[in-house]
Write a protein that holds these residues in place. Sequence first.
Motif, PDB file in Angstrom:
ATOM      1  N   GLN A 299       0.837  -1.210   0.000  1.00 49.09           N
ATOM      2  CA  GLN A 299       0.000   0.000   0.000  1.00 49.09           C
ATOM      3  C   GLN A 299       0.868   1.254   0.000  1.00 49.09           C
ATOM      4  O   GLN A 299       0.658   2.168  -0.793  1.00 49.09           O
ATOM      5  CB  GLN A 299      -0.874   0.029   1.265  1.00 49.09           C
ATOM      6  CG  GLN A 299      -2.291  -0.319   1.071  1.00 49.09           C
ATOM      7  CD  GLN A 299      -3.119  -0.024   2.312  1.00 49.09           C
ATOM      8  OE1 GLN A 299      -2.629   0.407   3.362  1.00 49.09           O
ATOM      9  NE2 GLN A 299      -4.395  -0.267   2.192  1.00 49.09           N
ATOM     10  N   MET A 300       1.827   1.292   0.905  1.00 50.64           N
ATOM     11  CA  MET A 300       2.632   2.496   1.060  1.00 50.64           C
ATOM     12  C   MET A 300       3.529   2.750  -0.140  1.00 50.64           C
ATOM     13  O   MET A 300       3.725   3.903  -0.535  1.00 50.64           O
ATOM     14  CB  MET A 300       3.446   2.423   2.358  1.00 50.64           C
ATOM     15  CG  MET A 300       2.586   2.448   3.611  1.00 50.64           C
ATOM     16  SD  MET A 300       1.435   3.858   3.694  1.00 50.64           S
ATOM     17  CE  MET A 300       2.596   5.216   3.823  1.00 50.64           C
ATOM     18  N   ILE A 301       4.047   1.696  -0.743  1.00 44.31           N
ATOM     19  CA  ILE A 301       4.866   1.876  -1.948  1.00 44.31           C
ATOM     20  C   ILE A 301       4.027   2.485  -3.060  1.00 44.31           C
ATOM     21  O   ILE A 301       4.468   3.408  -3.758  1.00 44.31           O
ATOM     22  CB  ILE A 301       5.525   0.543  -2.358  1.00 44.31           C
ATOM     23  CG1 ILE A 301       6.678   0.231  -1.401  1.00 44.31           C
ATOM     24  CG2 ILE A 301       5.998   0.578  -3.810  1.00 44.31           C
ATOM     25  CD1 ILE A 301       7.290  -1.150  -1.568  1.00 44.31           C
ATOM     26  N   ARG A 302       2.789   2.012  -3.229  1.00 43.66           N
ATOM     27  CA  ARG A 302       1.916   2.571  -4.262  1.00 43.66           C
ATOM     28  C   ARG A 302       1.575   4.032  -3.970  1.00 43.66           C
ATOM     29  O   ARG A 302       1.546   4.876  -4.872  1.00 43.66           O
ATOM     30  CB  ARG A 302       0.646   1.727  -4.406  1.00 43.66           C
ATOM     31  CG  ARG A 302       0.904   0.354  -4.988  1.00 43.66           C
ATOM     32  CD  ARG A 302      -0.353  -0.394  -5.410  1.00 43.66           C
ATOM     33  NE  ARG A 302      -1.517  -0.239  -4.590  1.00 43.66           N
ATOM     34  CZ  ARG A 302      -1.915  -1.099  -3.642  1.00 43.66           C
ATOM     35  NH1 ARG A 302      -1.214  -2.176  -3.380  1.00 43.66           N
ATOM     36  NH2 ARG A 302      -3.028  -0.876  -2.973  1.00 43.66           N
ATOM     37  N   ILE A 303       1.303   4.337  -2.705  1.00 43.18           N
ATOM     38  CA  ILE A 303       0.955   5.712  -2.324  1.00 43.18           C
ATOM     39  C   ILE A 303       2.140   6.650  -2.568  1.00 43.18           C
ATOM     40  O   ILE A 303       1.986   7.712  -3.182  1.00 43.18           O
ATOM     41  CB  ILE A 303       0.475   5.768  -0.859  1.00 43.18           C
ATOM     42  CG1 ILE A 303      -0.892   5.079  -0.730  1.00 43.18           C
ATOM     43  CG2 ILE A 303       0.416   7.215  -0.354  1.00 43.18           C
ATOM     44  CD1 ILE A 303      -1.317   4.802   0.706  1.00 43.18           C
ATOM     45  N   VAL A 304       3.300   6.279  -2.097  1.00 40.22           N
ATOM     46  CA  VAL A 304       4.477   7.142  -2.252  1.00 40.22           C
ATOM     47  C   VAL A 304       4.865   7.276  -3.731  1.00 40.22           C
ATOM     48  O   VAL A 304       5.232   8.363  -4.179  1.00 40.22           O
ATOM     49  CB  VAL A 304       5.647   6.643  -1.370  1.00 40.22           C
ATOM     50  CG1 VAL A 304       6.963   7.292  -1.762  1.00 40.22           C
ATOM     51  CG2 VAL A 304       5.331   6.916   0.097  1.00 40.22           C
ATOM     52  N   ALA A 305       4.741   6.211  -4.497  1.00 43.16           N
ATOM     53  CA  ALA A 305       5.023   6.309  -5.936  1.00 43.16           C
ATOM     54  C   ALA A 305       4.034   7.266  -6.604  1.00 43.16           C
ATOM     55  O   ALA A 305       4.420   8.055  -7.481  1.00 43.16           O
ATOM     56  CB  ALA A 305       4.972   4.930  -6.592  1.00 43.16           C
ATOM     57  N   GLY A 306       2.772   7.221  -6.185  1.00 46.23           N
ATOM     58  CA  GLY A 306       1.773   8.151  -6.715  1.00 46.23           C
ATOM     59  C   GLY A 306       2.077   9.588  -6.344  1.00 46.23           C
ATOM     60  O   GLY A 306       1.951  10.500  -7.173  1.00 46.23           O
ATOM     61  N   MET A 307       2.504   9.799  -5.109  1.00 45.62           N
ATOM     62  CA  MET A 307       2.884  11.152  -4.681  1.00 45.62           C
ATOM     63  C   MET A 307       4.094  11.641  -5.472  1.00 45.62           C
ATOM     64  O   MET A 307       4.146  12.804  -5.884  1.00 45.62           O
ATOM     65  CB  MET A 307       3.188  11.160  -3.178  1.00 45.62           C
ATOM     66  CG  MET A 307       1.972  10.948  -2.311  1.00 45.62           C
ATOM     67  SD  MET A 307       2.385  10.776  -0.556  1.00 45.62           S
ATOM     68  CE  MET A 307       2.971  12.441  -0.185  1.00 45.62           C
ATOM     69  N   SER A 308       5.036  10.768  -5.697  1.00 41.30           N
ATOM     70  CA  SER A 308       6.223  11.130  -6.470  1.00 41.30           C
ATOM     71  C   SER A 308       5.844  11.550  -7.885  1.00 41.30           C
ATOM     72  O   SER A 308       6.386  12.528  -8.413  1.00 41.30           O
ATOM     73  CB  SER A 308       7.198   9.951  -6.504  1.00 41.30           C
ATOM     74  OG  SER A 308       8.335  10.265  -7.256  1.00 41.30           O
ATOM     75  N   LYS A 309       4.900  10.839  -8.481  1.00 38.83           N
ATOM     76  CA  LYS A 309       4.459  11.191  -9.835  1.00 38.83           C
ATOM     77  C   LYS A 309       3.843  12.591  -9.856  1.00 38.83           C
ATOM     78  O   LYS A 309       4.117  13.387 -10.756  1.00 38.83           O
ATOM     79  CB  LYS A 309       3.466  10.163 -10.368  1.00 38.83           C
ATOM     80  CG  LYS A 309       3.055  10.440 -11.790  1.00 38.83           C
ATOM     81  CD  LYS A 309       2.183   9.360 -12.366  1.00 38.83           C
ATOM     82  CE  LYS A 309       1.830   9.712 -13.803  1.00 38.83           C
ATOM     83  NZ  LYS A 309       0.941   8.746 -14.403  1.00 38.83           N
ATOM     84  N   VAL A 310       3.031  12.904  -8.850  1.00 41.09           N
ATOM     85  CA  VAL A 310       2.432  14.239  -8.776  1.00 41.09           C
ATOM     86  C   VAL A 310       3.525  15.292  -8.570  1.00 41.09           C
ATOM     87  O   VAL A 310       3.546  16.321  -9.244  1.00 41.09           O
ATOM     88  CB  VAL A 310       1.378  14.321  -7.645  1.00 41.09           C
ATOM     89  CG1 VAL A 310       0.925  15.757  -7.433  1.00 41.09           C
ATOM     90  CG2 VAL A 310       0.200  13.413  -7.935  1.00 41.09           C
TER      91      VAL A 310
END
Length: 94
Positions: free
Chosen positions: A65-76
Amino acid sequence: MAYGYRAMFKILSNYFKNYKLDTICKMITRWAPPKENHTEAYVKAVSDYAGIPADDPINVNDREQMIRIVAGMSKVENGREADMSDVIDGWNLL
């Protein structure tokens, strides 16, 4: 890069521990407050990327979960896909 991602994981974990922020919406609202950002769009982008509804409780100890969330934040934040090996390395530094 890994240490930057590690910092993101730590900050989000502290948001949960110190402020009881337990959803993508709550965490992103603190990370990128509305008076400085288009927070609704940020929340939607991360939620969509992570495949987790914005108001569903998240587990800050759940690696996937956290890897997906942080990767999404990084993309933004960066305007491009994160190098997932860097994000995973950041998690592994915890």
